[in-house]
Design an enzyme around this catalytic site. Structure first.
Site, PDB file in Angstrom:
ATOM      1  CG  ASP A  73      -1.609   1.308   1.286  1.00 49.87           C
ATOM      2  OD1 ASP A  73      -2.874   0.998   0.373  1.00 49.87           O
ATOM      3  OD2 ASP A  73      -2.071   1.955   2.073  1.00 49.87           O
TER       4      ASP A  73
ATOM      5  CD  GLU B  23      -2.282   2.450  -3.894  1.00 50.96           C
ATOM      6  OE1 GLU B  23      -3.591   2.805  -3.774  1.00 50.96           O
ATOM      7  OE2 GLU B  23      -1.492   2.181  -2.701  1.00 50.96           O
TER       8      GLU B  23
HETATM    9  C1  BGC Z   1      -5.452   2.015  -0.067  1.00 49.60           C
HETATM   10  C2  BGC Z   1      -6.348   3.097  -0.008  1.00 49.60           C
HETATM   11  C3  BGC Z   1      -6.991   3.738   1.350  1.00 49.60           C
HETATM   12  C4  BGC Z   1      -5.001   4.490   1.378  1.00 49.60           C
HETATM   13  C5  BGC Z   1      -4.181   4.380   2.734  1.00 49.60           C
HETATM   14  C6  BGC Z   1      -4.406   3.397  -0.551  1.00 49.60           C
HETATM   15  O1  BGC Z   1      -4.098   3.471  -1.696  1.00 49.60           O
HETATM   16  O2  BGC Z   1      -5.778   1.237  -1.429  1.00 49.60           O
HETATM   17  O3  BGC Z   1      -8.296   2.196  -0.192  1.00 49.60           O
HETATM   18  O4  BGC Z   1      -7.148   4.717   2.097  1.00 49.60           O
HETATM   19  O5  BGC Z   1      -4.053   3.623   0.528  1.00 49.60           O
HETATM   20  O6  BGC Z   1      -3.679   3.495   3.123  1.00 49.60           O
END
Ligand code: BGC
Length: 546
Positions: free
Chosen positions: A207, A272
């Site tokens: 994340d 991500e």
């Molecule tokens: C997740 C989100 C989240 C954020 C903070 C993002 O990239 O996919 O759902 O709100 O990170 O953790």
């Protein structure tokens, strides 16, 4: 799973992934909340759909300010979704079916209820203080710099312990950012990764992968346009160049270290990144010694602006190749038919399938978001049922809220669509129509589900679609309405006509037949390639014996 040969290690480059938004997948214990046993119960379905990997969104204990992305304990399981036995059982069954399991790891921030943060606040001179990013206020008492958080408001909150310092959070105040310059934090995450690998996890979706390191000077980010108070959080966030808070090259070192941690397990690191520039993106993945791959998020955030979509897709493909993980919808984005159709979900579905078919023909993993196989558009949540902190904390019509993508999977016709037996699920959404459900679509060979499955299965049954070396990736933009991309391999030619008029196809010599056409659903296959491709349609042609 058993140790892999060097050749098999890159298995993920051509695999199909499936994102499971855990709390909305299937509730088996009647508490209105999707759970791990619900996933286990549907593994056969996922295998049938034709995926190779499932990625499960966070399963950790959480106070739920950001729906699980505020983790209170990285080494445990949220009791609402199950326990360690449940996750081990799920992994075991998935492996027996030949499916791999990725879990989410959230390293940029913890929950403010994590024991580390509590200790950090309670004892400013203790060892946990430096786990987080504490800075002194400016002389006038205001925050240390102009950084804003993603969900609206400043990225700094005053110490609730009264020290007068601020802590940094790129998301909610309840999500304090970790200090990745601290060796102790790095060691904690080495142990966290090993803990889950020891339980059989095959990879991690990381994340906010670009957020970990901040520029040491903590200077103001340059402002690129005027910030207006009435703007929604996304627009405000994008009013700054995130030069100092995101995408620092030093973050790559963290992943080089993680790469070594997971190597003995053959586990995969999937970032991500949220990095739009393909050259910068490539730094994180390029030589396979840091992240193995990363999501290109832009196709999932862009409306049907073909030039922009193709600039992104081709730029990423050129610079990062099979280290790109493609997706056109996830739990943070509007579902593709809602986003792409200019208000017409059928047109949106057609465009989504055209884009998906192009991406499935490129190198790199492709991720399906749960329900995408059914052609779902955004779900409708009752006004009182809004859950996303972006909506709840920023009243006003900003269209930034993510609840529409997070409503439960419709399994069967009827009340609550077979998602739960509870009268009040975690999110109060209107039921879907019967034709949107898995049960009805499974039973109907003419459904979106069967069509989508045919595409995924083609990638499997015709390895040349994504595994043979790419001979040419070409874009022809004749004018604003003619937008054609061709992907040529030895025995496969994908022609994506994303323009508004039909396009001619220049098929190389030899005999080619149609193996898949994205629209209409179940367009005939097996016939010789036609000379034209309809508008907003992608065809997959395969070379057949002359
Ligand atoms: C997740 C989100 C989240 C954020 C903070 C993002 O990239 O996919 O759902 O709100 O990170 O953790």
């Amino acid at each position: 799973m058993k140790a892999l040969s060097a050749e098999d290690r890159g298995w993920w480059r051509h695999a199909i992934g499936y994102e499971i938004y855990l709390r909305s997948f299937l509730d088996t214990n009647g508490d209105g909340f999707g759970d791990l046993a619900g996933i286990t119960a549907k593994l056969d379905y996922l295998k049938w759909v034709g995926v190779d990997v499932i990625w499960i969104t966070p399963h950790y204990p959480t106070p739920d300010h950001d729906h699980g992305y505020d983790v209170a304990d990285y080494l445990a399981v949220d009791p609402r979704v199950g326990d360690l036995d449940a996750i081990e059982h799920l992994i075991e069954k998935a492996h027996a079916l030949g499916l791999r399991v990725f879990t989410d790891v959230v390293p940029n921030h913890t929950s403010n209820e994590h024991a580390w943060f509590k200790a950090s606040v309670a004892n400013p001179t203790g060892p946990y203080r430096d786990y987080y990013l504490w800075k002194d206020a400016k002389p006038d008492g205001s925050p240390p710099n102009n950084w804003v958080q993603h969900f609206g408001g400043p990225a700094w909150t005053l110490d609730p312990g009264g020290s007068g310092q601020y802590y940094c959070h790129l998301f909610l105040p309840e999500q304090p950012d970790l200090n990745w310059t601290n060796e102790a934090v790095r060691a904690e995450f080495d142990a966290i990764l090993r803990f889950w690998c020891d339980r059989g996890v095959d990879g991690f979706r990381i994340d906010v992968a670009a957020g970990l390191m901040k520029h040491p000077g903590f200077a103001d980010n340059p402002r690129i346009r005027e910030v207006r108070l009435e703007d929604g959080p996304a627009r405000i966030f994008n009013s700054f160049e995130h030069r100092y808070d995101l995408a620092q090259v030093s973050t790559v070192d963290v992943y080089r270290r993680w790469n070594k941690v997971v190597e003995p397990y053959d586990a995969v690191l999937l970032g991500e990144l949220g990095v739009w520039d393909p050259v910068q993106f490539a730094h994180f993945v390029e030589d396979g010694t840091a992240l193995h791959m990363s999501f290109a998020l832009e196709p999932g955030l862009t409306p049907w602006k073909v030039d922009r979509l193709l600039d992104c897709v081709l730029g990423m493909a050129e610079h990062a190749g099979s280290a790109v993980a493609w997706e056109i919808t996830n739990h943070d984005q509007h579902r593709a038919p809602s986003r792409l159709g200019d208000g017409d979900p059928i047109r949106g579905r057609r465009r989504a399938l055209a884009l998906t078919t192009l991406l499935v023909g490129l190198d790199g993993m492709f991720f399906v978001y749960q329900g995408e196989e059914l052609g779902l558009d955004d779900g409708r949540v009752t006004q009182g049922g809004l859950q996303d902190p972006i909506s709840v904390r920023n009243p006003g019509d900003h269209n930034d809220g993510r609840d529409g993508a997070r409503t439960p999977i419709p399994w069967t016709p009827g009340a609550r669509n077979g998602f739960t037996s509870a009268t009040t699920p975690w999110i109060d959404a209107f039921d879907r129509t019967d034709v949107e459900t898995v049960a009805v679509q499974e039973a109907d060979p003419a459904s979106h589900l069967h069509h989508y499955r045919a595409l995924l299965r083609l990638r499997r049954s015709w390895p040349g679609l994504a595994q043979d070396p790419l001979l040419a990736l070409k874009r022809e933009r004749v004018d604003a309405t003619h937008q054609v991309v061709t992907v040529l391999r030895a025995n496969t030619l994908v022609v994506a006509n994303l323009g508004l008029d039909e396009a001619e196809v220049a098929v190389p010599g030899g005999a080619w037949t149609v193996a898949f056409q994205s629209w209409p659903l179940h367009a005939p296959t097996g016939q010789p390639a036609a000379e034209t491709v309809p508008a907003e349609t992608t065809v997959v042609l395969v070379r057949t014996a002359d």
